[in-house]
Scaffold this motif. Sequence first.
Motif, PDB file in Angstrom:
ATOM      1  N   ALA A  29      39.002   1.279 -24.921  1.00 26.11           N
ATOM      2  CA  ALA A  29      38.371   1.252 -23.544  1.00 26.11           C
ATOM      3  C   ALA A  29      37.008   1.630 -23.230  1.00 26.11           C
ATOM      4  CB  ALA A  29      39.170   2.545 -22.832  1.00 26.11           C
ATOM      5  N   VAL A  30      36.466   1.919 -22.120  1.00 29.29           N
ATOM      6  CA  VAL A  30      34.988   1.910 -22.641  1.00 29.29           C
ATOM      7  C   VAL A  30      35.243   2.427 -20.643  1.00 29.29           C
ATOM      8  CG1 VAL A  30      33.070   0.911 -20.603  1.00 29.29           C
ATOM      9  CG2 VAL A  30      33.925  -0.325 -22.746  1.00 29.29           C
ATOM     10  N   PHE A  31      34.696   4.018 -20.571  1.00 30.74           N
ATOM     11  CA  PHE A  31      34.446   4.866 -19.613  1.00 30.74           C
ATOM     12  C   PHE A  31      32.086   4.932 -19.108  1.00 30.74           C
ATOM     13  CE2 PHE A  31      33.518   9.359 -18.315  1.00 30.74           C
ATOM     14  CZ  PHE A  31      32.916   9.099 -16.825  1.00 30.74           C
ATOM     15  N   ALA A  32      32.272   4.239 -18.131  1.00 28.30           N
ATOM     16  CA  ALA A  32      30.990   3.833 -18.188  1.00 28.30           C
ATOM     17  C   ALA A  32      30.348   5.107 -16.598  1.00 28.30           C
ATOM     18  CB  ALA A  32      30.909   2.326 -16.980  1.00 28.30           C
ATOM     19  N   GLY A  33      28.954   5.173 -17.194  1.00 29.96           N
ATOM     20  CA  GLY A  33      28.899   6.734 -16.100  1.00 29.96           C
ATOM     21  C   GLY A  33      28.551   6.263 -15.324  1.00 29.96           C
ATOM     22  N   THR A  34      28.390   5.097 -14.414  1.00 29.35           N
ATOM     23  CA  THR A  34      28.519   4.988 -12.962  1.00 29.35           C
ATOM     24  C   THR A  34      29.050   3.241 -12.769  1.00 29.35           C
ATOM     25  OG1 THR A  34      26.407   3.352 -12.906  1.00 29.35           O
ATOM     26  CG2 THR A  34      26.247   5.461 -12.702  1.00 29.35           C
ATOM     27  N   ASP A  35      29.886   2.720 -12.174  1.00 27.22           N
ATOM     28  CA  ASP A  35      30.370   1.537 -11.206  1.00 27.22           C
ATOM     29  C   ASP A  35      29.410   0.843 -11.583  1.00 27.22           C
ATOM     30  OD1 ASP A  35      32.980   2.593 -10.186  1.00 27.22           O
ATOM     31  OD2 ASP A  35      31.714   2.888  -8.634  1.00 27.22           O
ATOM     32  N   MET A  36      27.555   0.291 -11.017  1.00 29.34           N
ATOM     33  CA  MET A  36      27.295  -0.716 -11.621  1.00 29.34           C
ATOM     34  C   MET A  36      26.794  -0.769 -13.167  1.00 29.34           C
ATOM     35  SD  MET A  36      26.362  -1.880  -8.810  1.00 29.34           S
ATOM     36  CE  MET A  36      24.525  -2.784  -9.339  1.00 29.34           C
ATOM     37  N   VAL A  37      26.914   0.490 -13.549  1.00 27.89           N
ATOM     38  CA  VAL A  37      27.346   0.046 -15.018  1.00 27.89           C
ATOM     39  C   VAL A  37      28.409  -0.753 -15.451  1.00 27.89           C
ATOM     40  CG1 VAL A  37      27.383   0.730 -17.636  1.00 27.89           C
ATOM     41  CG2 VAL A  37      26.071   2.044 -16.232  1.00 27.89           C
ATOM     42  N   ALA A  38      28.952  -0.379 -14.972  1.00 28.58           N
ATOM     43  CA  ALA A  38      30.184  -0.652 -15.091  1.00 28.58           C
ATOM     44  C   ALA A  38      30.863  -2.609 -15.421  1.00 28.58           C
ATOM     45  CB  ALA A  38      32.067  -0.171 -14.779  1.00 28.58           C
ATOM     46  N   VAL A  39      29.995  -2.612 -14.280  1.00 28.10           N
ATOM     47  CA  VAL A  39      29.843  -4.057 -13.837  1.00 28.10           C
ATOM     48  C   VAL A  39      29.030  -5.008 -14.587  1.00 28.10           C
ATOM     49  CG1 VAL A  39      29.391  -5.873 -11.798  1.00 28.10           C
ATOM     50  CG2 VAL A  39      30.360  -3.989 -10.990  1.00 28.10           C
ATOM     51  N   GLY A  40      28.033  -4.513 -14.879  1.00 29.32           N
ATOM     52  CA  GLY A  40      27.511  -4.763 -16.210  1.00 29.32           C
ATOM     53  C   GLY A  40      28.355  -4.956 -17.523  1.00 29.32           C
ATOM     54  N   ALA A  41      28.904  -4.172 -18.036  1.00 27.79           N
ATOM     55  CA  ALA A  41      30.063  -4.238 -19.215  1.00 27.79           C
ATOM     56  C   ALA A  41      31.575  -5.165 -18.998  1.00 27.79           C
ATOM     57  CB  ALA A  41      30.823  -2.315 -19.195  1.00 27.79           C
ATOM     58  N   LEU A  42      31.867  -5.160 -17.587  1.00 24.05           N
ATOM     59  CA  LEU A  42      32.770  -6.101 -17.335  1.00 24.05           C
ATOM     60  C   LEU A  42      32.437  -7.398 -17.790  1.00 24.05           C
ATOM     61  CD1 LEU A  42      36.040  -6.515 -16.245  1.00 24.05           C
ATOM     62  CD2 LEU A  42      34.857  -6.912 -13.878  1.00 24.05           C
ATOM     63  N   ALA A  43      31.449  -7.881 -17.092  1.00 26.12           N
ATOM     64  CA  ALA A  43      30.252  -9.287 -17.291  1.00 26.12           C
ATOM     65  C   ALA A  43      30.400  -9.563 -18.981  1.00 26.12           C
ATOM     66  CB  ALA A  43      28.710  -9.319 -17.284  1.00 26.12           C
ATOM     67  N   ALA A  44      29.830  -8.588 -20.105  1.00 32.64           N
ATOM     68  CA  ALA A  44      29.838  -8.689 -21.243  1.00 32.64           C
ATOM     69  C   ALA A  44      31.279  -8.703 -21.835  1.00 32.64           C
ATOM     70  CB  ALA A  44      29.115  -7.087 -21.428  1.00 32.64           C
ATOM     71  N   LEU A  45      32.111  -7.959 -21.572  1.00 32.61           N
ATOM     72  CA  LEU A  45      33.852  -7.806 -21.834  1.00 32.61           C
ATOM     73  C   LEU A  45      34.188  -9.632 -21.451  1.00 32.61           C
ATOM     74  CD1 LEU A  45      34.752  -4.817 -20.980  1.00 32.61           C
ATOM     75  CD2 LEU A  45      34.616  -5.580 -23.211  1.00 32.61           C
ATOM     76  N   ARG A  46      33.731  -9.737 -21.061  1.00 34.14           N
ATOM     77  CA  ARG A  46      34.958 -11.287 -20.544  1.00 34.14           C
ATOM     78  C   ARG A  46      34.024 -12.488 -21.444  1.00 34.14           C
ATOM     79  NH1 ARG A  46      35.021 -10.560 -13.916  1.00 34.14           N
ATOM     80  NH2 ARG A  46      37.546 -10.062 -14.021  1.00 34.14           N
ATOM     81  N   GLU A  47      32.168 -11.462 -21.078  1.00 35.61           N
ATOM     82  CA  GLU A  47      31.524 -13.153 -22.040  1.00 35.61           C
ATOM     83  C   GLU A  47      31.865 -13.167 -23.468  1.00 35.61           C
ATOM     84  OE1 GLU A  47      27.026 -13.888 -21.144  1.00 35.61           O
ATOM     85  OE2 GLU A  47      27.261 -12.070 -23.604  1.00 35.61           O
ATOM     86  N   ALA A  48      32.457 -12.306 -23.831  1.00 36.47           N
ATOM     87  CA  ALA A  48      33.116 -12.118 -25.494  1.00 36.47           C
ATOM     88  C   ALA A  48      34.614 -12.732 -25.272  1.00 36.47           C
ATOM     89  CB  ALA A  48      33.172 -11.063 -25.895  1.00 36.47           C
ATOM     90  N   GLY A  49      34.635 -13.326 -24.307  1.00 30.43           N
ATOM     91  CA  GLY A  49      37.049 -13.763 -24.815  1.00 30.43           C
ATOM     92  C   GLY A  49      37.731 -12.400 -24.372  1.00 30.43           C
ATOM     93  N   LEU A  50      37.088 -11.346 -23.402  1.00 30.35           N
ATOM     94  CA  LEU A  50      37.745 -10.343 -23.996  1.00 30.35           C
ATOM     95  C   LEU A  50      38.445 -10.014 -22.389  1.00 30.35           C
ATOM     96  CD1 LEU A  50      36.295  -8.076 -26.058  1.00 30.35           C
ATOM     97  CD2 LEU A  50      38.133  -9.231 -26.808  1.00 30.35           C
ATOM     98  N   SER A  51      39.253  -9.603 -21.905  1.00 29.53           N
ATOM     99  CA  SER A  51      40.182  -9.621 -20.120  1.00 29.53           C
ATOM    100  C   SER A  51      40.228  -8.008 -20.365  1.00 29.53           C
ATOM    101  CB  SER A  51      41.678 -10.257 -20.457  1.00 29.53           C
ATOM    102  OG  SER A  51      42.748  -9.686 -21.555  1.00 29.53           O
ATOM    103  N   VAL A  52      40.398  -7.913 -19.254  1.00 32.57           N
ATOM    104  CA  VAL A  52      40.570  -6.225 -18.479  1.00 32.57           C
ATOM    105  C   VAL A  52      41.705  -6.159 -17.477  1.00 32.57           C
ATOM    106  CG1 VAL A  52      39.335  -4.708 -17.490  1.00 32.57           C
ATOM    107  CG2 VAL A  52      37.997  -5.992 -18.811  1.00 32.57           C
TER     108      VAL A  52
END
Length: 329
Positions: A238-261
């Motif tokens: 799991a990832v706890f992002a300090g802001t929603d903008m950070v969460a958007v970046g994390a979501l992009a990186a996870l998808r790029e790695a083939g991981l689903s959220v």
Amino acid sequence: MSVATVSRALAGNYPVSEATRARVMAAVESLHYVVNVHAKALSGKVAGPIAMVLQDITGPSLAHVAAGVEQEAATRGRLSLVCVTHNDPDREDALVQLMREQHAAAVILVGGAVLDDAYHERMAEYARALESAGSRLVLCGRPPLPSSLPVTVVDYDNRGGAFQAVDHLLGMGHRRVLFLGGDPLMSSAEQRRSGYRQALRAHDIPYTEELDVAGQYTRVSGYQRTRAGLKEGLDFTAVFAGTDMVAVGALAALREAGLSVPGDVSLVGFDDVPFAADLTPALTTVRVPYEDLGRTAVRLALEGEKPFADDHVVLGTQLMIRQSVRPPK
């Protein structure tokens, strides 16, 4: 006509014949005359503006604070001014002095700060200088100063909000939560980090330094930190992002790695900016009442001559549970 007669006709607070008033207003119209606001401010006959001083105006959270300030100021018949420092202390000094010269009714400083001795000395100087000019310093989203200073503080529960977010993840069964926090020197970022660690203790989970990754509150930073963690083989569910903008970046990186959220990794943000509910999946996040923060700052600053009964107000946060979290596989 005499200066006194013209002044009385413009002020409308002294008997002047209709014929005289008509002649004065005709001259005002033909000459495009406007009242000297500074002179009226010195005489106490005009309500001073509300000045908001922030580091950056492009962030969605600060924009909502500004909206709250403007709404409350307009309701009270006040002009609102927005000033940006770009993280430059010298510019902040100059803007506060300028607002003092403009007879602002209140100067609202918005956003986190580095709580060192220089900061406390600067805030103390602001507070005393503004009070001497009949104004009020308001710290919005910042911790309080010593109680002896003439300052109003309107804050929100960073620590409690972060605790709710991580408690929710741990309650769903996650044990390794990657925390993408902010600059540890900034007050708000450190409070969120404290909430993260408090939740770990509450669930008897040891703190793991490698899962606590500090950085900037930007989309790019969220993407880079998440990508780096995946590349290094960092183990987290799991990832706890300090802001929603950070969460958007994390979501992009996870998808790029083939991981689903949330199929492979759950994700929680902080702020609840307008687009958070429209992401796919809809983002579970901590809602901060940013507009209420701005409105409350103005309301408390304009309490009038009576003593400031509420010099320190803390607004609550709320966990918005959506579709980005599920138990780990």
